[in-house]
Design a protein around this motif. Structure first.
Motif, mmCIF file in Angstrom:
data_model
loop_
_atom_site.group_PDB
_atom_site.id
_atom_site.type_symbol
_atom_site.label_atom_id
_atom_site.label_comp_id
_atom_site.label_asym_id
_atom_site.label_seq_id
_atom_site.Cartn_x
_atom_site.Cartn_y
_atom_site.Cartn_z
ATOM 1 N N LEU A 9 -13.062 61.670 60.554
ATOM 2 C CA LEU A 9 -13.766 62.798 59.529
ATOM 3 C C LEU A 9 -13.702 62.522 58.280
ATOM 4 C CD1 LEU A 9 -15.435 65.526 59.283
ATOM 5 C CD2 LEU A 9 -13.294 66.784 59.172
ATOM 6 N N TYR A 10 -14.715 62.108 57.607
ATOM 7 C CA TYR A 10 -14.798 61.910 56.289
ATOM 8 C C TYR A 10 -15.459 62.861 55.501
ATOM 9 C CZ TYR A 10 -16.977 59.959 51.751
ATOM 10 O OH TYR A 10 -17.113 59.898 50.632
ATOM 11 N N ALA A 11 -14.749 63.403 54.332
ATOM 12 C CA ALA A 11 -15.230 64.889 53.858
ATOM 13 C C ALA A 11 -15.461 64.203 52.354
ATOM 14 C CB ALA A 11 -14.231 65.911 53.866
ATOM 15 N N THR A 12 -16.774 64.571 52.010
ATOM 16 C CA THR A 12 -17.222 64.384 50.596
ATOM 17 C C THR A 12 -17.687 65.274 49.769
ATOM 18 O OG1 THR A 12 -18.425 62.647 49.566
ATOM 19 C CG2 THR A 12 -19.399 63.539 51.608
ATOM 20 N N ASP A 13 -17.523 65.426 48.552
ATOM 21 C CA ASP A 13 -18.271 66.242 47.728
ATOM 22 C C ASP A 13 -19.442 65.525 47.037
ATOM 23 O OD1 ASP A 13 -16.964 64.411 45.967
ATOM 24 O OD2 ASP A 13 -15.724 66.010 44.733
ATOM 25 N N LEU A 14 -19.688 64.240 47.273
ATOM 26 C CA LEU A 14 -20.872 63.552 46.947
ATOM 27 C C LEU A 14 -20.556 63.141 45.448
ATOM 28 C CD1 LEU A 14 -23.789 65.649 48.557
ATOM 29 C CD2 LEU A 14 -23.177 63.240 49.077
ATOM 30 N N SER A 15 -19.347 63.263 45.014
ATOM 31 C CA SER A 15 -19.061 62.494 43.609
ATOM 32 C C SER A 15 -19.446 61.242 43.265
ATOM 33 C CB SER A 15 -17.931 62.972 42.903
ATOM 34 O OG SER A 15 -16.638 62.333 43.834
ATOM 35 N N SER A 16 -19.830 60.680 42.269
ATOM 36 C CA SER A 16 -19.923 59.474 42.058
ATOM 37 C C SER A 16 -19.016 58.316 42.457
ATOM 38 C CB SER A 16 -20.456 59.079 40.562
ATOM 39 O OG SER A 16 -19.233 59.342 39.744
ATOM 40 N N ASN A 17 -17.772 58.668 42.617
ATOM 41 C CA ASN A 17 -16.887 57.872 42.971
ATOM 42 C C ASN A 17 -16.377 58.052 44.213
ATOM 43 O OD1 ASN A 17 -15.639 60.033 42.419
ATOM 44 N ND2 ASN A 17 -14.068 58.788 40.571
ATOM 45 N N ALA A 18 -17.291 59.008 45.289
ATOM 46 C CA ALA A 18 -16.453 59.233 46.425
ATOM 47 C C ALA A 18 -16.567 57.985 47.493
ATOM 48 C CB ALA A 18 -17.229 60.370 47.028
ATOM 49 N N ALA A 19 -17.526 57.081 47.040
ATOM 50 C CA ALA A 19 -17.699 55.740 47.827
ATOM 51 C C ALA A 19 -16.241 55.082 47.999
ATOM 52 C CB ALA A 19 -18.548 54.872 47.199
ATOM 53 N N HIS A 20 -15.504 55.200 47.106
ATOM 54 C CA HIS A 20 -14.285 54.536 47.469
ATOM 55 C C HIS A 20 -13.595 55.090 48.508
ATOM 56 C CE1 HIS A 20 -10.891 52.602 45.980
ATOM 57 N NE2 HIS A 20 -9.930 53.324 45.924
ATOM 58 N N ALA A 21 -13.573 56.347 48.878
ATOM 59 C CA ALA A 21 -12.815 56.899 49.941
ATOM 60 C C ALA A 21 -13.505 56.634 51.111
ATOM 61 C CB ALA A 21 -12.695 58.445 49.591
ATOM 62 N N PHE A 22 -14.903 56.575 51.255
ATOM 63 C CA PHE A 22 -15.605 56.057 52.314
ATOM 64 C C PHE A 22 -15.428 54.602 52.715
ATOM 65 C CE2 PHE A 22 -19.951 54.917 54.264
ATOM 66 C CZ PHE A 22 -19.629 55.611 55.477
ATOM 67 N N ARG A 23 -15.159 53.977 51.693
ATOM 68 C CA ARG A 23 -14.747 52.469 51.946
ATOM 69 C C ARG A 23 -13.610 52.354 52.734
ATOM 70 N NH1 ARG A 23 -16.300 51.285 46.236
ATOM 71 N NH2 ARG A 23 -18.736 51.406 46.415
ATOM 72 N N HIS A 24 -12.508 53.030 52.639
ATOM 73 C CA HIS A 24 -11.414 53.283 53.405
ATOM 74 C C HIS A 24 -11.762 53.783 54.930
ATOM 75 C CE1 HIS A 24 -7.997 52.612 50.598
ATOM 76 N NE2 HIS A 24 -9.079 52.891 49.760
ATOM 77 N N ALA A 25 -12.408 54.604 54.956
ATOM 78 C CA ALA A 25 -13.009 55.225 56.343
ATOM 79 C C ALA A 25 -13.712 54.054 57.063
ATOM 80 C CB ALA A 25 -13.754 56.382 56.160
ATOM 81 N N LEU A 26 -14.596 53.236 56.150
ATOM 82 C CA LEU A 26 -15.178 52.309 56.900
ATOM 83 C C LEU A 26 -14.135 51.167 57.570
ATOM 84 C CD1 LEU A 26 -18.315 51.477 54.780
ATOM 85 C CD2 LEU A 26 -18.089 52.225 57.034
ATOM 86 N N ARG A 153 -3.463 67.624 61.666
ATOM 87 C CA ARG A 153 -3.866 66.267 61.891
ATOM 88 C C ARG A 153 -3.392 65.480 60.774
ATOM 89 N NH1 ARG A 153 -7.670 66.468 65.836
ATOM 90 N NH2 ARG A 153 -8.161 68.925 66.324
ATOM 91 N N PRO A 154 -3.226 63.945 60.977
ATOM 92 C CA PRO A 154 -3.107 62.949 59.938
ATOM 93 C C PRO A 154 -4.274 63.222 58.857
ATOM 94 C CG PRO A 154 -2.715 62.105 62.080
ATOM 95 C CD PRO A 154 -3.437 63.401 62.398
ATOM 96 N N VAL A 155 -3.916 63.119 57.570
ATOM 97 C CA VAL A 155 -5.045 63.129 56.416
ATOM 98 C C VAL A 155 -4.668 61.787 55.619
ATOM 99 C CG1 VAL A 155 -5.800 64.515 54.492
ATOM 100 C CG2 VAL A 155 -5.002 65.596 56.627
ATOM 101 N N LEU A 156 -5.759 61.193 55.254
ATOM 102 C CA LEU A 156 -5.876 60.123 54.475
ATOM 103 C C LEU A 156 -6.424 60.572 53.059
ATOM 104 C CD1 LEU A 156 -4.937 57.139 53.415
ATOM 105 C CD2 LEU A 156 -7.097 56.328 54.424
ATOM 106 N N VAL A 157 -5.508 60.579 52.123
ATOM 107 C CA VAL A 157 -5.812 61.177 50.807
ATOM 108 C C VAL A 157 -6.260 59.869 49.835
ATOM 109 C CG1 VAL A 157 -5.852 62.512 48.527
ATOM 110 C CG2 VAL A 157 -5.016 63.383 51.024
ATOM 111 N N VAL A 158 -7.471 59.570 49.382
ATOM 112 C CA VAL A 158 -7.676 58.469 48.602
ATOM 113 C C VAL A 158 -7.833 58.939 47.050
ATOM 114 C CG1 VAL A 158 -9.068 56.375 48.228
ATOM 115 C CG2 VAL A 158 -8.970 57.369 50.414
ATOM 116 N N PRO A 159 -6.889 58.388 46.149
ATOM 117 C CA PRO A 159 -7.183 58.957 44.847
ATOM 118 C C PRO A 159 -8.514 58.235 44.316
ATOM 119 C CG PRO A 159 -5.147 57.597 45.227
ATOM 120 C CD PRO A 159 -5.838 57.603 46.516
ATOM 121 N N LEU A 160 -9.229 59.045 43.749
ATOM 122 C CA LEU A 160 -10.483 58.596 43.184
ATOM 123 C C LEU A 160 -10.213 58.681 41.327
ATOM 124 C CD1 LEU A 160 -12.696 60.797 45.217
ATOM 125 C CD2 LEU A 160 -12.277 58.603 45.432
ATOM 126 N N GLY A 161 -10.957 57.820 40.880
ATOM 127 C CA GLY A 161 -10.830 57.636 39.422
ATOM 128 C C GLY A 161 -11.382 58.918 38.515
#
Length: 161
Positions: A9-26, A153-161
């Motif tokens: 489950l990739y949760a996003t707020d649609l911020s400009s740098n959210a792609a960084h977390a999506f790349r980890h999910a990918l 559940r396990p959670v991966l939190v990716v720091p965004l700039g």
């Protein structure tokens, strides 16, 4: 035994740098042949704001506008998320195998992320965290921090700039 991730489950707020977390999910989806569910939660409008707008516009007119625009907004966000996923994945054939579904929900972001994770039986929740500073966390907290503390559940939190 090492964990295996099949449903992310990739949760996003649609911020400009959210792609960084999506790349980890990918990367995880490609590594484990997992499927990604993309989730965006539209937070509910504060009751005080709704009361003010209802006073200015009239309750009936506000109710009609809310119904008309909720579906429009949901559809627009879904289209933005589809375009975002296509752009990040690059290969349309791979996109069909990696992204299982796109969910746009209304409500409290933390509660909706956790309930969606339960509903799809996610093996891992992936989301970004915006560094807002100590004062912000002390008074407001963050969605990522609350999900991390409340999730079973396990959670991966990716720091965004």
């Amino acid at each position: 035994m090492l964990p295996v991730y099949r449903t992310l489950l990739y949760a996003t707020d649609l911020s400009s740098n959210a792609a960084h977390a999506f790349r980890h999910a990918l990367a995880l989806a490609r590594r484990f042949e997992a499927r990604i569910h993309i989730l965006h939660v539209l937070p509910e409008v504060e009751p005080a704001v709704l009361n003010f707008v209802a006073t200015v516009m009239g309750e009936e007119r506000l109710a009609d506008m809310e119904l008309d625009h909720k579906d429009e907004v949901r559809q627009e966000i879904r289209m933005r998320l589809e375009a975002f996923a296509r752009e990040e994945i690059g290969d349309p054939n791979e996109g069909a195998t990696l992204v299982s579904e796109i969910h746009v929900r209304h409500g409290n972001p933390v509660a909706r992320i956790l309930s969606e994770a339960d509903e799809i039986d996610a093996d891992l929740i992936v989301l970004g965290s915006h560094g807002k500073g100590r004062l912000h966390y002390t008074f407001l907290g963050s969605v990522a921090e609350k999900v991390l503390h409340r999730s079973k559940r396990p959670v991966l939190v990716v720091p965004l700039g």
